[in-house]
Design a protein around this motif. Structure first.
Motif, short mmCIF file in Angstrom:
data_model
loop_
_atom_site.label_atom_id
_atom_site.label_comp_id
_atom_site.label_asym_id
_atom_site.label_seq_id
_atom_site.Cartn_x
_atom_site.Cartn_y
_atom_site.Cartn_z
N THR A 217 0.83 -1.21 0.00
CA THR A 217 0.00 0.00 0.00
C THR A 217 0.85 1.25 0.00
O THR A 217 0.56 2.23 -0.71
CB THR A 217 -0.93 0.00 1.22
OG1 THR A 217 -1.65 -1.24 1.27
CG2 THR A 217 -1.93 1.15 1.16
N LEU A 218 1.93 1.23 0.78
CA LEU A 218 2.84 2.38 0.83
C LEU A 218 3.52 2.60 -0.52
O LEU A 218 3.67 3.74 -0.97
CB LEU A 218 3.88 2.15 1.93
CG LEU A 218 4.94 3.24 2.11
CD1 LEU A 218 4.30 4.57 2.44
CD2 LEU A 218 5.94 2.83 3.20
N LYS A 219 3.91 1.52 -1.15
CA LYS A 219 4.57 1.62 -2.46
C LYS A 219 3.64 2.24 -3.49
O LYS A 219 4.05 3.11 -4.28
CB LYS A 219 5.01 0.23 -2.91
CG LYS A 219 5.77 0.21 -4.23
CD LYS A 219 6.23 -1.20 -4.57
CE LYS A 219 6.99 -1.22 -5.89
NZ LYS A 219 7.44 -2.61 -6.24
N LEU A 220 2.37 1.81 -3.49
CA LEU A 220 1.41 2.37 -4.44
C LEU A 220 1.12 3.84 -4.12
O LEU A 220 0.99 4.66 -5.04
CB LEU A 220 0.11 1.56 -4.40
CG LEU A 220 -1.00 2.00 -5.36
CD1 LEU A 220 -0.52 2.00 -6.80
CD2 LEU A 220 -2.23 1.11 -5.20
N THR A 221 1.05 4.17 -2.84
CA THR A 221 0.81 5.56 -2.45
C THR A 221 1.92 6.47 -2.96
O THR A 221 1.66 7.55 -3.51
CB THR A 221 0.74 5.69 -0.91
OG1 THR A 221 -0.33 4.86 -0.43
CG2 THR A 221 0.49 7.13 -0.49
N LYS A 222 3.16 6.04 -2.82
CA LYS A 222 4.30 6.85 -3.28
C LYS A 222 4.28 7.00 -4.80
O LYS A 222 4.63 8.06 -5.32
CB LYS A 222 5.61 6.20 -2.83
CG LYS A 222 5.85 6.31 -1.33
CD LYS A 222 7.18 5.70 -0.95
CE LYS A 222 7.48 5.89 0.53
NZ LYS A 222 8.78 5.28 0.93
N LEU A 223 3.86 5.95 -5.50
CA LEU A 223 3.78 6.02 -6.95
C LEU A 223 2.73 7.05 -7.38
O LEU A 223 2.98 7.90 -8.25
CB LEU A 223 3.44 4.65 -7.53
CG LEU A 223 3.15 4.60 -9.04
CD1 LEU A 223 4.37 5.06 -9.83
CD2 LEU A 223 2.73 3.19 -9.46
N ILE A 224 1.54 6.98 -6.77
CA ILE A 224 0.48 7.94 -7.12
C ILE A 224 0.89 9.35 -6.74
O ILE A 224 0.59 10.31 -7.47
CB ILE A 224 -0.84 7.56 -6.41
CG1 ILE A 224 -1.26 6.13 -6.77
CG2 ILE A 224 -1.96 8.53 -6.80
CD1 ILE A 224 -2.43 5.62 -5.97
N LEU B 102 -2.07 12.78 -0.24
CA LEU B 102 -1.17 11.63 -0.42
C LEU B 102 0.13 11.81 0.35
O LEU B 102 0.68 10.83 0.88
CB LEU B 102 -0.86 11.45 -1.92
CG LEU B 102 -2.01 10.98 -2.80
CD1 LEU B 102 -1.60 11.01 -4.26
CD2 LEU B 102 -2.49 9.59 -2.41
N SER B 103 0.61 13.05 0.45
CA SER B 103 1.83 13.30 1.22
C SER B 103 1.60 13.04 2.70
O SER B 103 2.56 12.77 3.44
CB SER B 103 2.31 14.74 0.99
OG SER B 103 1.42 15.67 1.58
N ASN B 104 0.36 13.10 3.15
CA ASN B 104 0.02 12.76 4.54
C ASN B 104 -0.17 11.26 4.73
O ASN B 104 0.06 10.73 5.82
CB ASN B 104 -1.26 13.48 4.97
CG ASN B 104 -1.08 14.98 5.08
OD1 ASN B 104 0.01 15.47 5.36
ND2 ASN B 104 -2.15 15.73 4.84
N VAL B 105 -0.59 10.58 3.67
CA VAL B 105 -0.86 9.14 3.76
C VAL B 105 0.43 8.35 3.94
O VAL B 105 0.48 7.39 4.73
CB VAL B 105 -1.62 8.64 2.52
CG1 VAL B 105 -1.73 7.11 2.53
CG2 VAL B 105 -3.02 9.25 2.47
N SER B 106 1.49 8.71 3.23
CA SER B 106 2.73 7.94 3.27
C SER B 106 3.30 7.79 4.68
O SER B 106 3.52 6.66 5.14
CB SER B 106 3.78 8.57 2.34
OG SER B 106 3.39 8.44 0.99
N PRO B 107 3.54 8.88 5.42
CA PRO B 107 4.03 8.70 6.80
C PRO B 107 3.01 8.01 7.71
O PRO B 107 3.38 7.32 8.65
CB PRO B 107 4.32 10.13 7.27
CG PRO B 107 3.52 11.01 6.38
CD PRO B 107 3.46 10.31 5.07
N GLU B 108 1.73 8.20 7.40
CA GLU B 108 0.69 7.55 8.20
C GLU B 108 0.77 6.03 8.06
O GLU B 108 0.64 5.30 9.05
CB GLU B 108 -0.68 8.05 7.75
CG GLU B 108 -1.82 7.61 8.64
CD GLU B 108 -1.76 8.24 10.02
OE1 GLU B 108 -2.11 7.55 10.99
OE2 GLU B 108 -1.36 9.42 10.11
N LEU B 109 1.01 5.55 6.86
CA LEU B 109 1.12 4.11 6.64
C LEU B 109 2.36 3.54 7.34
O LEU B 109 2.32 2.43 7.88
CB LEU B 109 1.19 3.81 5.14
CG LEU B 109 -0.09 4.06 4.35
CD1 LEU B 109 0.14 3.86 2.86
CD2 LEU B 109 -1.22 3.13 4.82
#
Length: 216
Positions: A43-50, A190-197
């Motif tokens: 999930t983190l990998k996909l988030t960073k890609l998007i 999305l920039s908030n999601v990455s550290p959250e994950l």
């Protein structure tokens, strides 16, 4: 003598069974931990890609809006979701991520429809919009899977605010500003999601490792 031997045999059997149960329990726990780490990493990998694609998408969007030199990317009263993730407990924060994604989808659809009227069918903007939207739906599915596997007895709650409300009809300039505001806010989200994950991976995945031969 036979009674003592029988008692000793019974104790050995009970001890062996206990060892098997504990070893099986720890094997299951280790397997769940591995799956948890794998799901969150994916999930983190996909988030960073998007997130990376959303940066390029904004550049493409601005470049395709004609002669507007500096397109503002803020719009009040458009009901664009707040980019901040809410909740105190891990379950609440996972739900917040999922609900944010669901709330953004109608806005993505509206922006795509507006830009379809403004751009040529071969415009790279339409392709990039479609790609980010599609990947984001995959991201929502992964977040839902993480929630269901981590909290199997808690169904995903319905959005507190009900269905997403879209802005009223807009003129062309308002459409261009609205689209930019949606994309900019989504990038911030999305920039908030990455550290959250990363934080959730630490909190909800058990990090204890079980070595062979260690049962107690």
């Amino acid at each position: 003598m036979q009674l003592c031997a029988l008692c000793l045999w019974d104790q050995q059997q009970h001890y062996s069974l206990s060892c098997l149960v504990m070893a099986s329990t720890k094997t299951v726990a280790a397997s769940r931990n591995q799956q948890c780490m794998k799901s969150l990493q994916q999930t983190l990998k996909l988030t960073k890609l998007i997130q990376k694609e959303s940066v390029e998408l904004i550049k493409t969007y601005k470049a395709s809006q004609g002669e507007i030199l500096e397109l503002p990317c803020t719009m009040s009263g458009s009901n664009i979701p707040d980019p901040n993730i809410s909740g105190l407990e891990p379950s609440e924060r996972i739900v917040s991520i999922y609900e944010h994604l669901q709330a953004f989808f109608p806005h993505f659809k509206r922006v795509y429809e507006q830009q379809t009227d403004l751009q040529l069918p071969t415009s790279p903007l339409l392709t990039e919009l479609n790609t980010v939207h599609s990947r984001s739906r995959s991201l929502a599915n992964l977040v839902n899977i993480i929630y269901q596997s981590t909290f199997p007895n808690r169904p995903m709650p319905e959005p507190a605010g009900g269905p997403t409300t879209l802005p009223p009809p807009q003129n062309i300039f308002q459409q261009k500003v609205y689209g930019c505001a949606v994309l900019r806010t989504y990038k911030e989200f999305l920039s908030n999601v990455s550290p959250e994950l990363k934080d959730l991976r630490r909190k909800i995945c058990r990090t204890k490792k079980f070595t062979r031969g260690t049962l107690f």
